[in-house]
Design a protein around this motif. Structure first.
Motif, mmCIF file in Angstrom:
data_model
loop_
_atom_site.group_PDB
_atom_site.id
_atom_site.type_symbol
_atom_site.label_atom_id
_atom_site.label_comp_id
_atom_site.label_asym_id
_atom_site.label_seq_id
_atom_site.Cartn_x
_atom_site.Cartn_y
_atom_site.Cartn_z
ATOM 1 N N LEU A 249 0.504 10.093 -6.032
ATOM 2 C CA LEU A 249 -0.366 10.709 -5.028
ATOM 3 C C LEU A 249 0.445 10.930 -3.756
ATOM 4 N N ILE A 250 0.402 12.169 -3.235
ATOM 5 C CA ILE A 250 1.228 12.559 -2.090
ATOM 6 C C ILE A 250 0.316 13.076 -0.993
ATOM 7 N N ASP A 251 0.359 12.459 0.152
ATOM 8 C CA ASP A 251 -0.487 12.875 1.276
ATOM 9 C C ASP A 251 0.404 13.392 2.415
ATOM 10 N N ILE A 252 0.032 14.547 3.004
ATOM 11 C CA ILE A 252 0.787 15.102 4.127
ATOM 12 C C ILE A 252 0.305 14.402 5.404
ATOM 13 N N ALA A 341 2.060 5.471 -5.973
ATOM 14 C CA ALA A 341 2.220 5.783 -7.392
ATOM 15 C C ALA A 341 1.824 4.596 -8.243
ATOM 16 N N ALA A 342 1.467 4.878 -9.506
ATOM 17 C CA ALA A 342 1.111 3.828 -10.448
ATOM 18 C C ALA A 342 1.250 4.360 -11.861
ATOM 19 N N ALA A 358 -2.884 3.814 -7.558
ATOM 20 C CA ALA A 358 -2.049 4.727 -6.786
ATOM 21 C C ALA A 358 -2.669 5.005 -5.421
ATOM 22 N N ASP A 359 -3.989 5.136 -5.378
ATOM 23 C CA ASP A 359 -4.678 5.389 -4.107
ATOM 24 C C ASP A 359 -4.546 4.190 -3.161
ATOM 25 N N GLY A 372 6.545 7.034 4.000
ATOM 26 C CA GLY A 372 7.127 6.081 3.070
ATOM 27 C C GLY A 372 6.423 6.141 1.736
ATOM 28 N N TRP A 373 6.716 5.165 0.875
ATOM 29 C CA TRP A 373 6.127 5.169 -0.458
ATOM 30 C C TRP A 373 5.940 3.747 -0.953
ATOM 31 N N ILE A 374 5.013 3.593 -1.892
ATOM 32 C CA ILE A 374 4.780 2.307 -2.571
ATOM 33 C C ILE A 374 4.419 2.620 -4.017
ATOM 34 N N VAL A 375 5.054 1.912 -4.939
ATOM 35 C CA VAL A 375 4.712 2.011 -6.355
ATOM 36 C C VAL A 375 3.973 0.748 -6.745
ATOM 37 N N ALA A 376 2.785 0.882 -7.278
ATOM 38 C CA ALA A 376 1.997 -0.262 -7.745
ATOM 39 C C ALA A 376 2.551 -0.666 -9.103
ATOM 40 N N GLU A 377 3.232 -1.802 -9.149
ATOM 41 C CA GLU A 377 3.851 -2.257 -10.390
ATOM 42 C C GLU A 377 2.817 -2.968 -11.245
ATOM 43 N N THR A 378 2.541 -2.430 -12.392
ATOM 44 C CA THR A 378 1.527 -2.990 -13.282
ATOM 45 C C THR A 378 2.196 -4.001 -14.199
ATOM 46 N N LYS A 379 1.772 -5.252 -14.067
ATOM 47 C CA LYS A 379 2.375 -6.291 -14.912
ATOM 48 C C LYS A 379 1.891 -6.168 -16.349
ATOM 49 N N ARG A 380 0.596 -5.957 -16.535
ATOM 50 C CA ARG A 380 0.042 -5.758 -17.877
ATOM 51 C C ARG A 380 -0.741 -4.454 -17.863
ATOM 52 N N MET A 381 -0.267 -3.506 -18.692
ATOM 53 C CA MET A 381 -0.903 -2.193 -18.685
ATOM 54 C C MET A 381 -2.348 -2.274 -19.118
ATOM 55 N N SER A 382 -2.704 -3.298 -19.887
ATOM 56 C CA SER A 382 -4.086 -3.408 -20.346
ATOM 57 C C SER A 382 -4.987 -4.020 -19.295
#
Length: 392
Positions: A249-252, A341-342, A358-359, A372-382
């Motif tokens: 997700l990209i916000d201006i 991102a996620a 991601a939001d 800047g940016w942040i990636v939400a790292e998912t430990k368990r996809m489920s």
């Protein structure tokens, strides 16, 4: 950018043959009838003509009067050229018997007045031959030449009648062929007309289908930037059911202030330029969507958080290098991005969880000062509720 990346699943039109089977069936039936008509003309009419005109060389086709006259002439030749011994008399008598049998038929008796007297003369001459009496030229003239003249008269009359019948037959055949020709032409024109209606309906159906597809494509595309819209994003996610995906997700930052200071035409120009910049930065590996006034989303195949980290870093860095001026930006002189991102598994529930993650990452960037940016790292996809945030 490739428009195919921003469309949803392909919509298959209904089979065209169901729509215009009627005209096609009528056309095929017309040509089938034409083929049967030509087959009839070839198989039945022409053989009849051939059979009618090919009988001149066989016994049944020849005139009986002609055959009878030939036998009488043979008997006359025997009587005039050979000695009238018992054998000659027997051969002459036999030839007369053959001539008599062909001469003595009801048609000749009823229609020709010379037939009965001629047969009587032949009876008398046969009796004299059988009795061994002397045969004079007068006897031959009355007993043979008279019947020959009668048979010649019958033969000529029969030939005239045959010519009349033949002419009538030829006229009937010509009329029949004309009717077949006209009928064939009418059926052929009808077949062409039905085929034209079939083609017209088919083209109309194809045009309507194409227009529907174009309308659906426009419904899934942002008219300003040409990228997909929110509906297209949902369609594409559902089309990738069960696959690991990444969402950016990209916000201006401070886009409203940009519009207020420079005007909406410049704001529209900036949106188009940024759509191109995002697509080029992601190297065409992601499908791009415009989610709202100042927010874009990118969807890509992704099974590793490092891929999202790389993309997010390059997006923010590329925009800084581009240096689009932003006179109303509180913290910078150029336009900046806030990126979240996620990763998720593509299904309805997985997308909702990935979008939420991601939001949340995006708003975390905004809370930290934007750009800047942040990636939400998912430990368990489920279980997408357990997230670590990797900050850029």
């Amino acid at each position: 950018m490739d428009d195919k990346k921003h469309r949803g699943g392909t919509v298959k039109p209904a089979p065209l043959w169901r729509r215009h089977l009627g005209w096609l069936w009528l056309s095929l039936m017309s040509f089938t009838v034409l083929l049967l008509l030509v087959t009839y003309q070839t198989r039945w009419v022409y053989p009849d003509i051939h059979a009618y005109f090919s009988q001149a060389g066989n016994l049944t086709g020849q005139q009986l009067a002609t055959r009878s006259r030939d036998y009488l002439q043979e008997s006359l030749e025997i009587l005039l050229t050979e000695p009238l011994d018992a054998a000659a008399r027997q051969r002459a008598h036999f030839q007369m018997e053959l001539a008599y049998s062909l001469f003595d038929i009801g048609l000749y008796r009823n229609e020709y007045t010379c037939t009965r007297p001629s047969l009587s003369e032949l009876d008398r001459l046969k009796a004299r031959l059988q009795a061994g009496e002397a045969i004079t030229p007068a006897d031959l003239r009355e007993g043979v030449l008279g019947p020959v003249r009668c048979l010649t008269e019958i033969e000529m009359h029969q030939l005239d009648r045959r010519s009349t019948v033949t002419a009538a037959f030829v006229e009937d055949t010509r009329r029949h062929q004309g009717q077949v020709l006209i009928g064939s032409l009418v059926i052929f024109i009808l077949g062409l007309g039905f085929w034209w209606m079939h083609e017209r309906q088919r083209r109309h159906a194809e045009r309507a289908t194409q227009e529907s597809l174009e309308w659906m494509a426009r419904a899934l595309r942002d008219p300003l930037t040409g990228v997909g819209n929110r509906s297209a994003l949902h369609e594409d996610v559902l089309a990738c059911q069960g696959q690991p995906m990444g969402l950016i997700l990209i916000d201006i930052d401070f886009f409203k202030q940009y519009n207020d200071s420079l005007g909406h035409p410049d704001g529209d120009w900036l949106l188009r330029r940024l759509a191109l910049l995002i697509d080029e930065t992601l190297s065409g590996q992601a499908r791009l969507y415009r989610m709202g006034g100042d927010e874009f989303a990118a969807l890509l195949d992704c099974d590793d958080d490092d891929v999202l980290v790389d993309h997010c870093e390059r997006l923010v860095r590329r925009l800084r290098v581009a240096g689009f001026q932003h006179p109303s930006h509180p913290g910078a002189t150029h336009v900046t991005f806030s990126v979240g991102a996620a990763r998720f598994i593509a299904d309805r529930a997985g997308f909702e969880a990935g979008y939420t993650a991601a939001d949340q990452a995006l708003y975390r960037v905004k809370a930290n000062g934007r750009d800047g940016w942040i990636v939400a790292e998912t430990k368990r996809m489920s279980d997408s509720s357990e997230l670590d945030l990797e900050n850029g």
